[in-house]
Design an enzyme around this catalytic site. Structure first.
Site, PDB file in Angstrom:
ATOM      1  CG  ASP A  67      -1.992  -1.038   1.194  1.00  0.00           C
ATOM      2  OD1 ASP A  67      -2.329  -1.487   0.081  1.00  0.00           O
ATOM      3  OD2 ASP A  67      -2.492  -1.410   2.274  1.00  0.00           O
ATOM      4  CE1 TYR A 128       4.469  -6.101   3.723  1.00  0.00           C
ATOM      5  CE2 TYR A 128       3.780  -8.400   3.717  1.00  0.00           C
ATOM      6  CZ  TYR A 128       3.847  -7.168   3.099  1.00  0.00           C
ATOM      7  OH  TYR A 128       3.301  -7.010   1.850  1.00  0.00           O
TER       8      TYR A 128
END
Length: 288
Positions: A67, A128
């Site tokens: 994003d 992540y």
């Protein structure tokens, strides 16, 4: 414009790209129809077209579409290029792209991909890291673009207790922004937090795949536990409820970095590619 395909067309070669970027000034990975919107995909495709002097734009397929504002250290993508173009440019392509790309995106490796490789569907996990500090003075100015400041003291032990209850295969609808036709069933393989000597807390989050806003929502829930607003059992209760909870905040994107993408051995790539396309259901889920 060429389109991303699972099958490499005759006369083309699939090339794997390993890359990183600082997401601060990007509107995410994916190209957008709105003119003037800066994206990682758009920058790389434009640079590739320029340095190879191509009339066409060769479209990238990425392992994980990040994003706006999210960073990547270990992103992976692939592109299908004509055999003759690859043969002509392969030796100097990496250096030429380095000279053409903006300084907030770098390609570290270009290599012909093994048979059956698909950057997105062949991946077996994505890892992540989310970084946050609770230092009363705030964030080191040199790290401010990559670390979130949380203005409450955080109990990492309580956060890890909560995180352990979220591991495994679940429907993460309560922690995802729903997309039409897409499943929210995921296997969360790792979720753990460590406070470093510098006081920065790094959350490691690894799953076979992630749905939209999943990582930042999970971190938002764990921060609520860490600062004492909720007990360690609360995130699991939200998960079990299966609906978005207004108390779960999607934390800001700048603390999040895609660190690594994992792939199986070359001989298993094609099988993984096919399996990843199957829509998932939980055991026992059905019509009744």
């Amino acid at each position: 414009m060429t389109t991303a395909s699972d099958e490499v067309a005759p006369g083309f070669v699939r090339v794997r790209l390993d890359l990183s970027y600082d997401g601060k000034d990007f509107s995410g990975w994916a190209k957008q129809p709105r003119q003037g919107t800066r994206t990682v995909q758009g920058e790389i495709e434009d640079a590739l077209r320029t340095v190879t002097r191509s009339a066409e734009t060769y479209q990238l397929t990425v392992a994980g579409r990040t994003d706006a504002g999210v960073h990547a250290r270990g992103q992976v993508a692939h592109v299908d290029l004509p055999d003759e173009l690859w043969a002509e440019h392969r030796e100097k392509l990496l250096r030429r792209l380095a000279g053409r790309l903006p300084h907030d995106v770098r390609i570290w490796r270009l290599a012909e991909a093994p048979a059956g490789f698909n950057a997105r569907f062949s991946a077996i996990w994505r890892r992540y890291a989310y970084r946050v500090t609770d230092h009363p003075g705030g964030v080191d100015p040199l790290l401010r673009g990559h670390v979130l400041w949380h203005d409450w003291s955080l109990d990492v032990e309580a956060m890890n207790e909560a995180a352990a209850q979220l591991l495994g295969e679940h429907d993460f609808a309560a922690y995802c922004k729903k997309r039409e036709g897409a499943t929210t069933i995921r296997t969360l393989q790792e979720l753990s937090l460590v406070r470093g000597e510098d006081g920065i807390i790094t959350a490691t989050v690894r799953a076979d795949a992630f749905c939209h806003n999943m990582v930042r929502s999970l971190i938002g829930a764990l921060l609520f536990v860490g600062d004492g607003h909720r007990g360690p059992g609360w995130p699991a209760k939200v998960l079990a409820a299966g609906v978005r909870d207004s108390a779960v905040h999607v934390v800001r994107p700048h603390g999040l970095t895609l660190e690594e993408v994992g792939y199986p051995a070359d001989e298993l790539l094609a099988a993984r590619n096919l399996a990843a396309r199957n829509k998932r259901t939980l055991p026992g889920a059905g019509c009744c």
